[in-house]
Design a protein around this motif. Structure first.
Motif, PDB file in Angstrom:
ATOM      1  N   GLU A   1      -1.161   3.933  -8.969  1.00 21.33           N
ATOM      2  CA  GLU A   1      -1.692   2.732  -9.499  1.00 21.33           C
ATOM      3  C   GLU A   1      -0.797   1.776 -10.362  1.00 21.33           C
ATOM      4  O   GLU A   1      -0.897   0.556 -10.357  1.00 21.33           O
ATOM      5  CB  GLU A   1      -3.111   3.078 -10.084  1.00 21.33           C
ATOM      6  CG  GLU A   1      -4.009   1.989 -10.266  1.00 21.33           C
ATOM      7  CD  GLU A   1      -4.934   2.024  -9.059  1.00 21.33           C
ATOM      8  OE1 GLU A   1      -5.978   1.438  -9.157  1.00 21.33           O
ATOM      9  OE2 GLU A   1      -4.630   2.631  -8.104  1.00 21.33           O
ATOM     10  N   ALA A   2       0.047   2.526 -11.034  1.00 16.69           N
ATOM     11  CA  ALA A   2       0.835   1.812 -12.163  1.00 16.69           C
ATOM     12  C   ALA A   2       1.743   0.920 -11.526  1.00 16.69           C
ATOM     13  O   ALA A   2       2.130  -0.167 -12.255  1.00 16.69           O
ATOM     14  CB  ALA A   2       1.619   2.960 -13.193  1.00 16.69           C
ATOM     15  N   LEU A   3       1.785   0.830 -10.436  1.00 13.40           N
ATOM     16  CA  LEU A   3       2.955   0.115  -9.794  1.00 13.40           C
ATOM     17  C   LEU A   3       2.279  -1.340  -9.695  1.00 13.40           C
ATOM     18  O   LEU A   3       2.984  -2.249  -9.345  1.00 13.40           O
ATOM     19  CB  LEU A   3       3.508   0.399  -8.425  1.00 13.40           C
ATOM     20  CG  LEU A   3       4.343   1.671  -8.504  1.00 13.40           C
ATOM     21  CD1 LEU A   3       4.510   2.191  -6.743  1.00 13.40           C
ATOM     22  CD2 LEU A   3       5.772   1.366  -8.822  1.00 13.40           C
TER      23      LEU A   3
ATOM     24  N   LEU B   1       3.295  -4.344  -6.998  1.00 10.77           N
ATOM     25  CA  LEU B   1       4.588  -4.031  -6.313  1.00 10.77           C
ATOM     26  C   LEU B   1       4.207  -3.084  -5.150  1.00 10.77           C
ATOM     27  O   LEU B   1       5.043  -3.254  -4.140  1.00 10.77           O
ATOM     28  CB  LEU B   1       5.281  -3.272  -7.354  1.00 10.77           C
ATOM     29  CG  LEU B   1       6.136  -3.863  -8.205  1.00 10.77           C
ATOM     30  CD1 LEU B   1       7.134  -2.794  -8.983  1.00 10.77           C
ATOM     31  CD2 LEU B   1       7.209  -4.836  -7.507  1.00 10.77           C
ATOM     32  N   ARG B   2       3.233  -2.379  -5.370  1.00  7.88           N
ATOM     33  CA  ARG B   2       2.716  -1.701  -4.095  1.00  7.88           C
ATOM     34  C   ARG B   2       2.500  -2.266  -2.754  1.00  7.88           C
ATOM     35  O   ARG B   2       2.574  -2.073  -1.649  1.00  7.88           O
ATOM     36  CB  ARG B   2       1.620  -0.839  -4.254  1.00  7.88           C
ATOM     37  CG  ARG B   2       1.702   0.363  -5.472  1.00  7.88           C
ATOM     38  CD  ARG B   2       0.338   0.822  -5.931  1.00  7.88           C
ATOM     39  NE  ARG B   2      -0.455  -0.391  -6.318  1.00  7.88           N
ATOM     40  CZ  ARG B   2      -1.961  -0.126  -5.993  1.00  7.88           C
ATOM     41  NH1 ARG B   2      -2.438   0.912  -5.438  1.00  7.88           N
ATOM     42  NH2 ARG B   2      -2.712  -1.022  -6.316  1.00  7.88           N
ATOM     43  N   GLU B   3       1.996  -3.606  -2.884  1.00  5.81           N
ATOM     44  CA  GLU B   3       1.996  -4.381  -1.872  1.00  5.81           C
ATOM     45  C   GLU B   3       3.107  -4.643  -0.907  1.00  5.81           C
ATOM     46  O   GLU B   3       3.091  -5.225   0.290  1.00  5.81           O
ATOM     47  CB  GLU B   3       1.281  -6.023  -2.319  1.00  5.81           C
ATOM     48  CG  GLU B   3      -0.009  -5.849  -2.888  1.00  5.81           C
ATOM     49  CD  GLU B   3      -0.462  -7.492  -3.309  1.00  5.81           C
ATOM     50  OE1 GLU B   3       0.298  -8.397  -2.613  1.00  5.81           O
ATOM     51  OE2 GLU B   3      -1.378  -7.484  -3.958  1.00  5.81           O
ATOM     52  N   PHE B   4       4.192  -4.457  -1.674  1.00  6.99           N
ATOM     53  CA  PHE B   4       5.586  -4.439  -0.714  1.00  6.99           C
ATOM     54  C   PHE B   4       5.927  -3.366  -0.087  1.00  6.99           C
ATOM     55  O   PHE B   4       7.031  -3.221   0.541  1.00  6.99           O
ATOM     56  CB  PHE B   4       6.674  -5.041  -1.584  1.00  6.99           C
ATOM     57  CG  PHE B   4       5.963  -6.593  -2.054  1.00  6.99           C
ATOM     58  CD1 PHE B   4       6.280  -7.592  -1.281  1.00  6.99           C
ATOM     59  CD2 PHE B   4       5.698  -6.647  -3.354  1.00  6.99           C
ATOM     60  CE1 PHE B   4       5.757  -9.041  -1.793  1.00  6.99           C
ATOM     61  CE2 PHE B   4       5.081  -7.822  -3.786  1.00  6.99           C
ATOM     62  CZ  PHE B   4       5.410  -9.057  -2.698  1.00  6.99           C
ATOM     63  N   LEU B   5       5.059  -2.181  -0.404  1.00  6.28           N
ATOM     64  CA  LEU B   5       5.647  -0.917   0.212  1.00  6.28           C
ATOM     65  C   LEU B   5       5.246  -0.933   1.853  1.00  6.28           C
ATOM     66  O   LEU B   5       4.267  -1.675   2.146  1.00  6.28           O
ATOM     67  CB  LEU B   5       4.695   0.020  -0.544  1.00  6.28           C
ATOM     68  CG  LEU B   5       5.216   0.475  -1.832  1.00  6.28           C
ATOM     69  CD1 LEU B   5       4.228   1.584  -2.386  1.00  6.28           C
ATOM     70  CD2 LEU B   5       6.471   0.952  -1.592  1.00  6.28           C
ATOM     71  N   PRO B   6       5.902  -0.463   2.672  1.00  8.14           N
ATOM     72  CA  PRO B   6       5.872  -0.840   4.086  1.00  8.14           C
ATOM     73  C   PRO B   6       4.405   0.051   4.662  1.00  8.14           C
ATOM     74  O   PRO B   6       4.014  -0.418   5.724  1.00  8.14           O
ATOM     75  CB  PRO B   6       7.088   0.126   4.743  1.00  8.14           C
ATOM     76  CG  PRO B   6       7.688   1.131   3.577  1.00  8.14           C
ATOM     77  CD  PRO B   6       7.184   0.323   2.348  1.00  8.14           C
TER      78      PRO B   6
ATOM     79  N   LEU C   1       3.830   6.708  -2.938  1.00  5.34           N
ATOM     80  CA  LEU C   1       4.269   5.780  -4.046  1.00  5.34           C
ATOM     81  C   LEU C   1       2.856   4.751  -4.118  1.00  5.34           C
ATOM     82  O   LEU C   1       2.632   4.205  -5.170  1.00  5.34           O
ATOM     83  CB  LEU C   1       5.269   4.994  -3.421  1.00  5.34           C
ATOM     84  CG  LEU C   1       6.665   5.427  -4.081  1.00  5.34           C
ATOM     85  CD1 LEU C   1       7.974   4.816  -3.555  1.00  5.34           C
ATOM     86  CD2 LEU C   1       6.520   5.758  -5.668  1.00  5.34           C
ATOM     87  N   GLN C   2       2.460   4.495  -3.094  1.00  4.03           N
ATOM     88  CA  GLN C   2       1.381   3.645  -2.917  1.00  4.03           C
ATOM     89  C   GLN C   2       0.026   4.039  -3.619  1.00  4.03           C
ATOM     90  O   GLN C   2      -0.953   3.124  -4.133  1.00  4.03           O
ATOM     91  CB  GLN C   2       1.083   2.921  -1.494  1.00  4.03           C
ATOM     92  CG  GLN C   2       0.116   3.650  -0.911  1.00  4.03           C
ATOM     93  CD  GLN C   2      -0.095   3.162   0.703  1.00  4.03           C
ATOM     94  OE1 GLN C   2       0.621   2.815   1.311  1.00  4.03           O
ATOM     95  NE2 GLN C   2      -1.238   3.567   1.049  1.00  4.03           N
TER      96      GLN C   2
ATOM     97  N   PHE D   1       1.477   0.003   2.975  1.00  3.47           N
ATOM     98  CA  PHE D   1       0.492  -0.415   2.042  1.00  3.47           C
ATOM     99  C   PHE D   1      -0.499  -1.127   2.748  1.00  3.47           C
ATOM    100  O   PHE D   1      -1.716  -0.918   2.502  1.00  3.47           O
ATOM    101  CB  PHE D   1       1.003  -1.593   0.973  1.00  3.47           C
ATOM    102  CG  PHE D   1      -0.148  -1.534  -0.087  1.00  3.47           C
ATOM    103  CD1 PHE D   1      -0.522  -0.780  -1.046  1.00  3.47           C
ATOM    104  CD2 PHE D   1      -0.840  -2.869   0.302  1.00  3.47           C
ATOM    105  CE1 PHE D   1      -1.277  -1.096  -2.148  1.00  3.47           C
ATOM    106  CE2 PHE D   1      -1.613  -3.143  -1.024  1.00  3.47           C
ATOM    107  CZ  PHE D   1      -2.240  -2.168  -1.924  1.00  3.47           C
TER     108      PHE D   1
END
Lengths: 945, 316
Positions: free
Chosen positions: B257-259, B262-267, B253-254, B269
């Motif tokens: 790019e389109a995220l 939000l990606r900063e909150f992926l565990p 998911l990280q 990342f």
């Protein structure tokens, strides 16, 4: 994961994934600008005598906020039209601005010819547009006829913003992007500082610039549009970064067909308003003849089409459907005198006084001290057409009047790069918010000077990240301070090839967008052998951050006029040398045998030269983008001084953004959530404890009291239903029942492993809950042994006892091991044991510490007959000490011989309870041989034989 | 029960077999009857399942041994692998992998970077995911609970021990790499990847401690997920695999790019944010964010694990 718990954990994971997906959708959902523009045509009179009528195709976006709002004029780039600005205009209108976009004369559907932002033509057009804005009811006025208005635009549109601010003092703030200070210098640069008359003709850019107006004539863009696309795309770069160029082209190509209908309806709707305004305009004598009512001119314009120029404008107007004439293919929609000037200079490659004068009339250099409004200059670092030095000159000129000026060097420009469309938009609106709306600047230091830098890579995707370094002062291209690096290299001969070919390559106009890596690292730079002198530094001992124009003094030996190109490479050991921003400094110098010293101002850059890298100065005789002499020649080039001066601005700092608010808020929130989870999780348990007196003194001596016990399976079927019985000290109780009678479930509840749905279990008067301390008086063996397979039998028992935390001497380990009777096998790992051995070890474990209540589930399973007999004896002896034993079994004979009492269960219910003797006595002798438990049992559960 | 052994006299004086009635047992029985608190003498919930016991229980497991074996051997395997490469390859290149042979510190940084994304994840997931689930699969869990070890305490002690093993795994790899790299390539100053600057080894050692500490914290999420799954299932592999799977999904998911932010909150990342600590001007902002995200997820997940385990019916 066969267990409900696993399923629930899975459900949590799935929920998280769904939430993430929802977040993605939310983030990506397209949002259309709500504000729709109104197309209209504004007729203006311009020219030196204000006698030439031009119909400007415009779109007005009323402010979404309603009421009277500040106005913004959005100017498009060269080769674009008002369509290029549509998206940005919609966004600005959404933020409470009245926005007017228009196609400049000679572009799009506007009539007239291109006069290169001349004060007599384009600038006058803008003044009329400001007049028009002053009449709009949506526009806030500073004074009658003086609207609150700002102008923004890129390249050609940036220049009109500067020029309009110079000629119309009603303009309140401007944001020119990637534009020029001196068009003559942009097309004839000279890095030795002798001005455009001595400059080297930037032939490729100039060719693209001037031919793009002719390109407009081709019915379908034509094959030559590729190079132009680069120009138009970069020029209109303030819109979306990608696809702009193509979008601009298609718009142009299709305007011919779709116009008439669309145009006329637009006119119809706006006609009412405009008529009303024409009255007020006429009352204003100075403007009455120029500010024509759009309503009045409307009917003629759409019918005539964009290219038919009314009012007798000479050759410019051209019908797309007709074969263009000779002058038209040559000059396109340029004014003839500009076209003529271009033909001349392009042929000779040298600027003339007339050309310089003409170009400078369209440049801010011609209006010193007249631009006095707050100006935000956004210049691209990757721009070989209008390099950073132009923004620098503009900044100095405007700042000299005392007006506020801020400068930003972003990653973009006519040669491509990231573009940073969103950031530019934010800076632009920030500027207008401050100077048009009067909003106070958001806290923090003012970023008078901002430079976009490579911020390494995104930790997640490892994609390049852009950072914005800011300083409170703009130091100019010479830097706040200077450091030096020593170059080495002997005098070297370099040849100018006959015909100027092959040539070195630095930037290729129009190709930049295709090649341009985001970080500014990629370059096509290529030097031809024999044409380039090379001077190199030693590897840098520490990194050097260069911000501005480095300078170096070289000496040119030879005869005649030499055209040279100086460039500064960043050379690392491994990869190809990098020419920062693909920029090169051309210079023309008269060589002499004694050597002519010349100080070269190298291109303005912002680049970090890392430690270990070398700086390499290359002086070459050719460059693809420039006109070079055709005559062959050989010069010698040497360093006059080995010192390369590097401008540095230490004040430029990437703001150390404090930790984002969520870095402390999120963990705190998480702790809160965790606390809630844990507290609510234990409410039920607390409630149970609350109605439970610590111990029931009356029944404290009774090993086990079960009352009204019930437990449902997940499917609702009752495993145990209303079970009640009581076990006294010294009893050996047999728990009898067929498979599925609920024996094991009852025992699990007894051990506190599962929660009863109803009823309660009391051991020595204390209610059983999971982990209740009273369980320490219970020894259990239920549903098979449970050992750590990698440990020996002895280690298992020892560690188990240590896990209970009780004193080692209470364990009676030797007695327990005696019962297990494993002998030497005790020291082997449990995984090597047979079923029976494990079973015996498990019973021994249950007896550790000689618990007062011993619960054994099918203890004789897997034992051989002597062992069964021994077990029977052990259990009887155990109970004789006043302890209590509960044995579940379906071996009836076993129970009969071992137990003193018996409880019979069937389908979760109690069927019978009492001493074994009573049970047997109550039953009739079946075949004279005395009652057998088996018969009694079968009778009780209703399956009599 | 063993007929052969039964007649043998007990050296302690406690009579086996028929003479099972020992004075101790009788006394004990009487004492218990008087104890209205309802607990056996010497039993205290706070003393159950001491950490030492749990350490020993886990230590002698094959998978513990194997995992540490791999972690300790990997740096040496890498050293040997680098010896095979042609000398001087990638000279002047500033990639982390090309700089690995520049010295012990560079080598340790390289070893950590190549193993942090998967090997250490597996190690941590193994120690934390296996701990409760394997007890359930051995059925020993129910005897511990009936001992009784209170559920919260059981979970706490197991969590502490599993975390300790995980920490040991994350620590032991870079330390061994430091040792192996120093022996093989010498104790040299560290060459910073990307910029080529050289930082004195003495200055970078404390930073190296920060790096290892951050690597530990960034694995917290893996540990917490594995632990939650471990509490919910009796299949150790399911718990370990589930945690590793979640890390894989997060890594995929990280890359989207389109995220955006939000990606900063992926565990996962910020997992490589520790590279910033080795820069000449260390930037800790990424690491701070990484710690925040990691702590947030793990606190909630561990609380969930406790909540689940308290309410759970142990049927395995």
């Amino acid at each position: 994961m066969a267990f409900p718990g696993g399923r629930r954990a899975l459900a949590i994971v799935v929920t998280l994934v769904i939430l993430m997906a929802g977040g993605v959708t939310w983030a990506l959902w397209p949002s259309d600008p709500v504000v729709k523009g109104r197309d209209l045509v504004i007729s203006v009179m311009d020219g030196p005598a204000d006698d030439q009528r031009v119909d400007l195709d415009a779109t007005f976006y009323p402010p979404a906020s309603g009421g009277r709002a500040p106005a913004v004029l959005l100017a498009h780039g060269f080769g674009g039209s008002k369509q290029s600005m549509r998206e940005e205009a919609g966004r600005l209108a959404q933020q409470g601005y009245a926005v007017l976009t228009w196609s400049a004369r000679g572009f799009g559907r506007s009539t007239g010819q291109i006069a290169l932002n001349s004060p007599d033509y384009e600038v006058k057009d803008v003044r009329r547009l400001v007049d028009w804005l002053a009449e709009r009811p949506e526009v806030r006025l500073d004074a009658p006829g003086d609207p609150r208005v700002g102008i923004a635009g890129g390249s050609y549109g940036g220049a009109i913003a500067l020029m309009s601010a110079a000629y119309d003092n009603r303009v309140d703030a401007i944001v020119p992007q990637i534009t020029w200070y001196d068009l003559a210098d942009a097309l004839f640069p000279d890095a030795s500082g002798k001005g455009p008359l001595n400059g080297v003709f930037k032939k490729m850019w100039a060719g693209i610039f001037f031919s793009s107006a002719a390109e407009r004539l081709a019915p379908d863009g034509g094959a030559g549009a590729g190079g132009l696309a680069g120009l138009a795309g970069a020029v209109t770069g303030s819109g979306s970064t990608t696809g702009n160029a193509t979008q601009g082209d298609t718009t142009q190509g299709t305007t011919g067909q779709g116009n008439a209908g669309q145009g006329s309806t637009a006119q119809g709707t706006s006609g009412q308003d405009s008529t009303a305004q024409s009255n007020t305009a006429q009352s204003n004598t100075a403007q009455s003849n120029t500010a024509q009512s759009p309503g009045a001119t409307a009917p003629a314009t759409p019918a005539a089409g964009p290219t038919a120029s009314p009012g007798g404008d000479a050759a410019g107007g051209l019908d797309a459907g007709r074969t263009p004439g000779a002058e038209q293919v040559q000059c396109g929609r340029f004014m003839p005198q500009i076209c003529e000037m271009y033909q001349k200079v392009a042929e000779t490659g040298r600027a003339t006084k007339e050309a310089v004068d003409l170009l400078r009339r369209s440049s801010p250099i011609s209006v010193p001290g007249r631009i006095k409004v707050p100006t935000l200059l956004l210049q691209g670092q990757r721009d070989s057409l209008f390099p950073l030095s132009h923004a620098d000159a503009n900044a100095r000129a405007i700042a000299a009047t005392g007006a506020p000026v801020e400068v930003a060097w972003f990653n973009g420009g006519h040669d491509g790069g990231d573009g940073e469309a969103d950031w530019l938009y934010d800076r632009t609106t920030g500027w207008f918010d401050h100077y048009l709306k009067g909003a106070s600047a958001g806290g923090g230091d003012p970023a008078v000077f901002t430079v976009t830098r490579d911020g390494g890579r995104d930790p997640g995707t490892r994609r390049p990240v852009l950072l914005h370094a800011t300083a409170g002062r703009y130091p100019g291209l010479s830097g706040a301070e200077r450091t030096t690096v020593t170059l080495n290299g002997p005098q070297q001969p370099i040849a100018n090839p006959a015909g100027g070919s092959p040539s070195s390559i630095s930037a290729v106009p129009g190709l930049g967008g295709l090649l341009g890596g985001n970080g500014g690292g990629a370059s096509l730079a290529l030097d031809m052998p024999g044409q380039a002198a090379v001077f190199e530094s030693a590897p840098l001992t520490k990194p050097a951050q260069v911000t501005g124009s480095p300078t170096v003094t070289i000496k040119v030996y030879g005869t005649g006029e030499a055209t040279l190109f100086a460039k500064l490479y960043d050379v690392s050991g491994g990869s190809l040398p990098v020419l920062p921003s693909s920029l090169v400094s051309p210079l023309r110098v008269t060589a002499s045998e004694a050597g002519t010293p010349v100080t070269v101002t190298l291109p303005a850059i912002d680049r970090r030269f890392d430690a270990g890298h070398r700086m390499r100065l290359v002086v070459s005789t050719t460059d693809l983008g420039y006109a070079t002499p055709a005559a062959p020649a050989v010069y010698r080039v040497a360093l006059e001084s080995p010192t390369l001066e590097l401008p540095v601005d230490a004040a430029l700092r990437t703001p150390a953004t404090g930790p984002a608010w969520w870095t402390w808020a999120m963990p705190l929130a998480a702790i809160l959530v965790a606390a809630v989870l844990l507290l609510t999780g234990s409410v039920r348990r607390r409630g149970e404890a609350g109605d439970d007196p610590a111990a029931d003194a009356e029944s404290a001596g009774v090993p086990l009291v079960i009352s009204g016990l019930g437990k449902r399976y997940r499917n609702g079927e009752k495993a145990v239903d209303g079970l009640s019985f009581r076990v006294e000290k010294g009893q050996v109780l047999g728990l009898l029942g067929p498979n599925g009678a609920g024996k094991t479930t009852t025992m699990r509840m007894l051990m506190g492993l599962i929660h009863p749905d109803e009823g309660e279990i009391r051991i020595f008067g204390t209610r059983v809950r999971p982990g209740a301390p009273v369980l320490s008086r219970l020894g259990s063996f239920v549903e098979g042994p449970g050992f750590l397979p990698h440990l020996s039998g002895r280690a298992n028992l020892e560690l188990y006892w240590q896990a209970t935390g009780r004193p080692p001497q209470d364990a009676h380990m030797e007695e327990a091991l005696e019962i297990a009777g494993l002998g030497a096998a005790l020291e082997r790992a449990v995984r090597t044991y047979s079923q029976g051995m494990r079973q015996r070890l498990a019973i021994a474990q249950a007896m550790l510490g000689l618990p007062d209540l011993l619960v054994l589930d099918e203890p004789t399973n897997g034992l051989d007959p002597p062992q069964i007999a021994e077990m029977r004896r052990v259990l009887k002896a155990y109970a004789e000490r006043g302890r209590t034993v509960i044995v579940s079994s379906h071996l009836l004979a076993e129970v009969e011989q071992t137990c003193t009492h018996v409880v019979v269960m069937h389908r979760g219910r109690l069927v019978s309870a009492g001493p074994v003797g009573d049970l047997l006595g109550a039953a009739p002798a079946a075949n004279g041989a005395g009652p057998r438990l088996e018969d009694v049992f079968l009778d009780l559960i209703g399956e009599s034989r | 029960m063993s007929p052969a052994k039964r007649p043998a006299p007990d050296p302690t004086g406690h009579v086996p077999g028929g003479g099972r009635a020992t004075p101790v047992a009788v006394d004990g029985s009487d004492r218990r009857a008087d104890d209205l608190g309802g607990r056996a003498p010497g039993y205290a919930p706070g003393r159950t399942l001491p950490l030492r016991v749990e350490f020993i229980r886990q230590l002698r497991r094959r998978r513990t041994m194997a995992m540490f074996g791999v972690l300790l051997a990997l740096p040496w395997v890498l050293v040997v692998a680098f010896q095979f490469g042609p000398a001087g390859r990638g000279q002047g290149s500033l990639r982390l992998s090309d700089l690995a042979t520049a010295g012990g510190l560079n080598f340790a940084a390289f070893a950590l970077s190549v193993s942090a994304n998967f090997l250490l994840v597996v190690a941590v997931a193994l120690f934390c995911g296996d701990t409760v689930a394997s007890e359930a699969s051995w059925s020993s869990l129910r005897y511990l609970l009936a001992a009784p070890v209170p559920r919260d305490r059981l979970l706490r002690q197991k969590l502490v021990v599993a975390m300790a093993y995980s920490a040991a795994a994350v620590t032991v790899l870079p330390l061994m790499a430091l040792l192996a790299g120093t022996l093989a390539f010498g104790w040299n100053d560290i060459t910073v990847p990307g910029t080529g600057e050289v930082i004195p080894a003495a200055d970078v050692l404390p930073k190296f401690a920060v790096v290892i500490g951050y690597a530990l914290v960034s694995q917290l999420v893996v540990a917490a997920v594995a632990f939650l799954l471990s509490v919910g299932t009796d299949s150790p592999l399911g718990a370990v695999g589930g945690a590793v799977g979640l890390v894989i999904v997060s890594s995929i998911l990280q890359a989207v790019e389109a995220l955006g932010s939000l990606r900063e909150f992926l565990p996962t990342f910020w997992n490589s944010a520790w590279l910033d600590a080795l820069a000449p001007e260390p930037d800790y902002s990424g690491m701070v964010k990484g710690v925040a995200v990691s702590v947030t997820y793990s606190v909630v997940l561990i609380a969930l694990a406790f909540r689940r385990f308290r309410r759970r019916d142990v049927v395995s």
